[in-house]
Design a protein around this motif. Structure first.
Motif, mmCIF file in Angstrom:
data_model
loop_
_atom_site.group_PDB
_atom_site.id
_atom_site.type_symbol
_atom_site.label_atom_id
_atom_site.label_comp_id
_atom_site.label_asym_id
_atom_site.label_seq_id
_atom_site.Cartn_x
_atom_site.Cartn_y
_atom_site.Cartn_z
ATOM 1 N N GLY A 88 20.881 29.715 47.510
ATOM 2 C CA GLY A 88 20.013 28.557 47.678
ATOM 3 C C GLY A 88 20.259 27.776 48.953
ATOM 4 N N SER A 89 21.535 27.608 49.331
ATOM 5 C CA SER A 89 21.846 26.841 50.542
ATOM 6 C C SER A 89 21.274 27.514 51.778
ATOM 7 N N PHE A 90 21.259 28.842 51.781
ATOM 8 C CA PHE A 90 20.671 29.581 52.909
ATOM 9 C C PHE A 90 19.146 29.502 52.872
ATOM 10 N N PHE A 91 18.575 29.642 51.686
ATOM 11 C CA PHE A 91 17.123 29.562 51.570
ATOM 12 C C PHE A 91 16.609 28.202 52.048
ATOM 13 N N ARG A 92 17.318 27.142 51.670
ATOM 14 C CA ARG A 92 16.871 25.797 52.054
ATOM 15 C C ARG A 92 16.903 25.599 53.567
ATOM 16 N N ARG A 93 17.725 26.371 54.259
ATOM 17 C CA ARG A 93 17.803 26.274 55.710
ATOM 18 C C ARG A 93 16.928 27.307 56.409
ATOM 19 N N GLY A 94 16.136 28.048 55.639
ATOM 20 C CA GLY A 94 15.204 28.991 56.238
ATOM 21 C C GLY A 94 15.806 30.310 56.657
ATOM 22 N N TYR A 95 16.996 30.627 56.158
ATOM 23 C CA TYR A 95 17.625 31.904 56.483
ATOM 24 C C TYR A 95 16.942 33.057 55.748
ATOM 25 N N ALA A 96 16.913 34.201 56.386
ATOM 26 C CA ALA A 96 16.698 35.457 55.671
ATOM 27 C C ALA A 96 18.040 35.867 55.070
ATOM 28 N N VAL A 97 18.004 36.586 53.973
ATOM 29 C CA VAL A 97 19.228 37.049 53.316
ATOM 30 C C VAL A 97 19.157 38.560 53.144
ATOM 31 N N ALA A 98 20.233 39.243 53.526
ATOM 32 C CA ALA A 98 20.371 40.679 53.298
ATOM 33 C C ALA A 98 21.585 40.883 52.398
ATOM 34 N N ASN A 99 21.345 41.243 51.162
ATOM 35 C CA ASN A 99 22.404 41.438 50.168
ATOM 36 C C ASN A 99 22.635 42.939 50.033
ATOM 37 N N ILE A 100 23.834 43.414 50.408
ATOM 38 C CA ILE A 100 24.014 44.856 50.603
ATOM 39 C C ILE A 100 24.970 45.511 49.608
ATOM 40 N N SER A 101 24.752 46.799 49.410
ATOM 41 C CA SER A 101 25.713 47.654 48.722
ATOM 42 C C SER A 101 26.529 48.401 49.764
ATOM 43 N N TYR A 102 27.618 49.009 49.326
ATOM 44 C CA TYR A 102 28.442 49.833 50.215
ATOM 45 C C TYR A 102 29.193 50.844 49.352
ATOM 46 N N ARG A 103 29.749 51.855 49.989
ATOM 47 C CA ARG A 103 30.447 52.898 49.229
ATOM 48 C C ARG A 103 31.748 52.361 48.639
ATOM 49 N N LEU A 104 31.869 52.440 47.317
ATOM 50 C CA LEU A 104 33.117 52.108 46.655
ATOM 51 C C LEU A 104 34.099 53.265 46.814
ATOM 52 N N VAL A 105 35.350 53.008 46.499
ATOM 53 C CA VAL A 105 36.388 54.012 46.740
ATOM 54 C C VAL A 105 36.142 55.286 45.934
ATOM 55 N N GLN A 106 35.449 55.177 44.792
ATOM 56 C CA GLN A 106 35.164 56.364 43.991
ATOM 57 C C GLN A 106 34.237 57.326 44.726
ATOM 58 N N VAL A 107 33.467 56.797 45.673
ATOM 59 C CA VAL A 107 32.594 57.636 46.492
ATOM 60 C C VAL A 107 33.317 58.087 47.749
ATOM 61 N N ALA A 108 34.001 57.152 48.393
ATOM 62 C CA ALA A 108 34.740 57.482 49.616
ATOM 63 C C ALA A 108 35.753 56.379 49.896
ATOM 64 N N PRO A 109 36.990 56.734 50.276
ATOM 65 C CA PRO A 109 37.999 55.718 50.586
ATOM 66 C C PRO A 109 37.778 55.117 51.974
ATOM 67 N N ALA A 110 38.694 54.267 52.367
ATOM 68 C CA ALA A 110 38.636 53.655 53.698
ATOM 69 C C ALA A 110 38.556 54.736 54.772
ATOM 70 N N PRO A 111 37.789 54.474 55.823
ATOM 71 C CA PRO A 111 37.116 53.225 56.183
ATOM 72 C C PRO A 111 35.642 53.176 55.782
ATOM 73 N N ALA A 112 35.234 53.929 54.747
ATOM 74 C CA ALA A 112 33.816 54.078 54.421
ATOM 75 C C ALA A 112 33.092 52.749 54.270
ATOM 76 N N ALA A 113 33.683 51.805 53.523
ATOM 77 C CA ALA A 113 33.008 50.524 53.290
ATOM 78 C C ALA A 113 32.776 49.773 54.599
ATOM 79 N N VAL A 114 33.737 49.856 55.509
ATOM 80 C CA VAL A 114 33.578 49.213 56.815
ATOM 81 C C VAL A 114 32.433 49.879 57.587
ATOM 82 N N GLU A 115 32.382 51.193 57.545
ATOM 83 C CA GLU A 115 31.302 51.925 58.218
ATOM 84 C C GLU A 115 29.939 51.483 57.697
ATOM 85 N N ASP A 116 29.849 51.298 56.376
ATOM 86 C CA ASP A 116 28.569 50.933 55.778
ATOM 87 C C ASP A 116 28.142 49.526 56.197
#
Length: 294
Positions: A88-116
């Motif tokens: 809400g605080s971002f919406f009130r200031r007119g921001y766009a929001v990108a809410n993302i997923s990333y690879r968990l360790v069960q899919v791939a260990p480090a540095p996969a999440a950083v890459e994503d």
């Protein structure tokens, strides 16, 4: 012996995560009139895995809008983007929001999440004209492991070492600010320090004993004089991510002359702050962004 132990830990985490996902039902994000939601946009494909982001875009105006990239926590081994709300605080200031997923360790260990996380950033930069977002006003935010990834995504700046899965990007990569909520600043210390974390050991995988690798995925080693401003909040009674992690991060930022603000929540646990204090901290983080002209 280590490989057997790691496999057992990963199996336990996978079973617990699967059980948790079956039980969880998440409410959709509430966004203001005029905003448009683009859910489950594919920002990268790696083998059979798709990186997805939920975009919430304000009404299109003449000027491009700032955007915040939100990253969920969960020790790199659990959590879903659908659990994230409170924009809400971002919406009130007119921001766009990108809410993302990333690879968990069960899919791939480090540095996969950083890459994503880096690929999500580059996706937004490459698609900025269509999305009407301002590439000079990109903010990362995240909690716990999400705070670590927010720090990595922003502090890497134009360092492309983890961008091999991402499409090419012509312009210089520079993030405007990072909001770090009790994130891990030194992954190696969390894996080998006084309060050893099973999550850190699992995520580092075969690199757990490789000092150079641990440093490469630790935000504190990527701080430079021209790093983006950082707002950090941490409870001094956090039983999961040691409060000292943020103390050390703040010290290093100060030493390098990087603009930052460090807020301590006295008696605060791992993100479980009193409601009034949590509201106060949110307002402080927004004021920090406002002071940067965002």
């Amino acid at each position: 012996m280590f490989q057997i132990l790691l496999s057992i830990l990963l199996l336990i985490a996978l079973l617990l995560n699967a059980r948790g996902l079956q039980a969880e039902e998440f409410q959709p994000v509430q966004y203001p009139d005029g905003y448009k939601a683009q859910l489950n946009q594919v920002y990268v494909e790696i083998n059979n895995w798709q990186g997805l982001m939920d975009l919430y875009l304000p009404p299109r105006g003449e000027a491009p809008t700032p955007v915040v990239i939100n990253i969920h926590g969960g020790g790199w081994n659990k959590g879903r983007k659908e659990s994230q709300r409170g924009f809400g605080s971002f919406f009130r200031r007119g921001y766009a929001v990108a809410n993302i997923s990333y690879r968990l360790v069960q899919v791939a260990p480090a540095p996969a999440a950083v890459e994503d996380v880096r690929c999500a950033l580059i996706y937004l930069i490459n698609n900025a004209p269509d999305l009407n977002i301002d590439t000079q006003k990109i903010v990362f935010t995240g909690s716990s492991a999400g705070g670590h990834l927010a720090l990595m995504g922003g502090l890497l700046g134009n360092d492309r070492r983890f961008d091999g899965n991402c499409p090419a990007v012509e312009q210089e990569i520079r993030v405007a600010a990072i909001i770090n909520k009790y994130g891990i600043a030194d992954v190696g210390d969390w894996a080998h320090g006084k309060h050893t974390s099973r999550s850190a050991v699992m995520w580092l995988g075969e690199g757990v004993d490789d000092l150079a690798f641990r440093r490469s995925v630790s935000p504190i080693t990527h701080i430079k004089p021209d790093s983006p401003p950082v707002f950090t909040v941490h409870g001094d009674a956090d039983p999961i991510v040691p409060y000292q992690q943020s103390v050390d991060l703040h010290k290093k930022l100060d030493e390098m002359g990087v603009r930052n603000q460090f807020v301590t929540v006295e008696g605060g646990a791992h993100g479980r702050f009193p409601k009034d204090r949590n509201r106060e901290v949110t307002n402080m983080s927004m004021q920090f962004l406002d002071s940067l002209g965002l």
